[in-house]
Design a protein around this motif. Sequence first.
Motif, PDB file in Angstrom:
ATOM      1  N   UNK A   1       0.633  -1.355   0.211  1.00  0.00           N
ATOM      2  CA  UNK A   1      -0.217   0.229   0.063  1.00  0.00           C
ATOM      3  C   UNK A   1       1.191   1.302   0.216  1.00  0.00           C
ATOM      4  N   UNK A   2       0.468   2.118  -1.084  1.00  0.00           N
ATOM      5  CA  UNK A   2       1.194   3.325  -0.511  1.00  0.00           C
ATOM      6  C   UNK A   2       0.291   4.588  -1.941  1.00  0.00           C
ATOM      7  N   UNK A   3      -0.141   5.170  -0.304  1.00  0.00           N
ATOM      8  CA  UNK A   3      -0.883   5.971  -0.746  1.00  0.00           C
ATOM      9  C   UNK A   3      -2.548   6.270  -1.110  1.00  0.00           C
ATOM     10  N   UNK A   4      -3.304   6.135  -2.502  1.00  0.00           N
ATOM     11  CA  UNK A   4      -4.373   5.170  -2.314  1.00  0.00           C
ATOM     12  C   UNK A   4      -4.033   4.299  -3.383  1.00  0.00           C
ATOM     13  N   UNK A   5      -3.083   3.925  -3.531  1.00  0.00           N
ATOM     14  CA  UNK A   5      -2.519   3.110  -4.824  1.00  0.00           C
ATOM     15  C   UNK A   5      -2.257   1.530  -4.014  1.00  0.00           C
ATOM     16  N   UNK A   6      -2.920   0.254  -3.800  1.00  0.00           N
ATOM     17  CA  UNK A   6      -2.039  -0.740  -3.953  1.00  0.00           C
ATOM     18  C   UNK A   6      -1.961  -1.846  -5.369  1.00  0.00           C
ATOM     19  N   UNK A   7      -0.627  -2.830  -4.900  1.00  0.00           N
ATOM     20  CA  UNK A   7      -0.251  -3.652  -5.680  1.00  0.00           C
ATOM     21  C   UNK A   7      -1.078  -5.589  -5.021  1.00  0.00           C
ATOM     22  N   UNK A   8      -1.933  -5.547  -5.146  1.00  0.00           N
ATOM     23  CA  UNK A   8      -1.940  -7.094  -4.910  1.00  0.00           C
ATOM     24  C   UNK A   8      -1.425  -8.000  -5.608  1.00  0.00           C
ATOM     25  N   UNK A   9      -0.937  -9.067  -4.974  1.00  0.00           N
ATOM     26  CA  UNK A   9      -0.484 -10.504  -5.646  1.00  0.00           C
ATOM     27  C   UNK A   9      -1.465 -11.877  -4.574  1.00  0.00           C
ATOM     28  N   UNK A  10      -1.759 -12.844  -6.196  1.00  0.00           N
ATOM     29  CA  UNK A  10      -2.176 -13.373  -5.027  1.00  0.00           C
ATOM     30  C   UNK A  10      -1.634 -15.041  -6.540  1.00  0.00           C
ATOM     31  N   UNK A  11      -0.428 -15.655  -5.888  1.00  0.00           N
ATOM     32  CA  UNK A  11      -0.291 -16.655  -6.433  1.00  0.00           C
ATOM     33  C   UNK A  11       0.660 -15.400  -7.443  1.00  0.00           C
ATOM     34  N   UNK A  12       0.696 -16.254  -8.929  1.00  0.00           N
ATOM     35  CA  UNK A  12       0.841 -15.979 -10.052  1.00  0.00           C
ATOM     36  C   UNK A  12       0.356 -14.316 -10.552  1.00  0.00           C
ATOM     37  N   UNK A  13      -0.868 -13.969 -10.155  1.00  0.00           N
ATOM     38  CA  UNK A  13      -1.868 -12.859 -10.288  1.00  0.00           C
ATOM     39  C   UNK A  13      -1.410 -11.509  -9.653  1.00  0.00           C
ATOM     40  N   UNK A  14      -1.141 -10.549 -10.397  1.00  0.00           N
ATOM     41  CA  UNK A  14      -1.169  -8.791  -9.920  1.00  0.00           C
ATOM     42  C   UNK A  14      -1.655  -8.267 -10.210  1.00  0.00           C
ATOM     43  N   UNK A  15      -2.462  -6.890  -9.353  1.00  0.00           N
ATOM     44  CA  UNK A  15      -2.891  -5.650  -9.660  1.00  0.00           C
ATOM     45  C   UNK A  15      -2.332  -4.773  -9.084  1.00  0.00           C
ATOM     46  N   UNK A  16      -2.863  -3.673  -9.766  1.00  0.00           N
ATOM     47  CA  UNK A  16      -2.923  -3.113  -8.839  1.00  0.00           C
ATOM     48  C   UNK A  16      -4.191  -1.862  -8.941  1.00  0.00           C
ATOM     49  N   UNK A  17      -4.537  -1.014  -7.151  1.00  0.00           N
ATOM     50  CA  UNK A  17      -5.690  -0.857  -7.615  1.00  0.00           C
ATOM     51  C   UNK A  17      -5.496   0.350  -7.159  1.00  0.00           C
ATOM     52  N   UNK A  18      -6.574   1.242  -7.429  1.00  0.00           N
ATOM     53  CA  UNK A  18      -6.653   2.739  -7.432  1.00  0.00           C
ATOM     54  C   UNK A  18      -7.957   2.820  -6.244  1.00  0.00           C
ATOM     55  N   UNK A  19      -7.644   3.057  -5.184  1.00  0.00           N
ATOM     56  CA  UNK A  19      -8.836   3.617  -3.926  1.00  0.00           C
ATOM     57  C   UNK A  19      -8.826   4.509  -3.139  1.00  0.00           C
ATOM     58  N   UNK A  20      -9.198   5.955  -2.493  1.00  0.00           N
ATOM     59  CA  UNK A  20      -8.975   6.603  -0.939  1.00  0.00           C
ATOM     60  C   UNK A  20      -9.535   4.867  -0.516  1.00  0.00           C
ATOM     61  N   UNK A  21      -9.791   4.200  -0.323  1.00  0.00           N
ATOM     62  CA  UNK A  21      -9.948   3.163   0.634  1.00  0.00           C
ATOM     63  C   UNK A  21      -8.740   2.758   1.625  1.00  0.00           C
TER      64      UNK A  21
END
Length: 219
Positions: free
Chosen positions: A174-194
């Motif tokens: 988590x960096x500010x309102x952006x997070x990088x999520x990894x589950x196994x080989x899956x990766x995704x960047x999420x941007x949300x005020x939460x």
Amino acid sequence: MIQSTLIHLLVLCCFVPIATAESTPTDTADKTQAIVDDFASSEHPVRTARRGEWLFENHEATCVADLKLFKQFNNHGPILTWPYRFSEGTVEMEIKPVDCQRVVFTLNGDGHVFRVTLADEREEAPAGKSRVPNRLIAWATKSSKQNKGDTIVPDGMPNLPAVNNQWVKLKLDVDGDIAKLRIGDFESEIKHPALAREKTNVTITFAFGKMSVRNVRIQ
């Protein structure tokens, strides 16, 4: 001579508080040390294990869901919790779900903040189809019955059948309102005020089946 000594003492008194304030800046005074949990023991300084009989062996925490306890706790399964106050940081662990109906990883603060749900939505699921879908949920403000949060479903996000009976790394940066999520080989960047909200604890829970957890690090 006396007057000179008094003036010297007054000068020292004026400067001491300033030096003390500068030596403990407010931006570092409340920082929390990283949490490392290798499950070497059932005892840990901050971790709690509830709603089931958790076993701690071979540096793993394992629990088999109990249907009676599930009903007793209003349809909530076994849970591991680590209190940790942070806004930005990294949470990582490895999980091994076996025939679970759902696995839920949550960051909480003033209510829920961010959640990852891995679900088995198949009709032929061992414990029956999950009524909670495979998804992420983010709450920009305090969660409540009225505030259900925003549902996010990243492309390619794995469900429980895809990771069943496998050790899978779950990592969230988590960096500010952006997070990088990894589950196994899956990766995704999420941007949300939460994601920028203050978090005060980390939990991992599951319903039905069995789950093991290892190599937890929160920093």
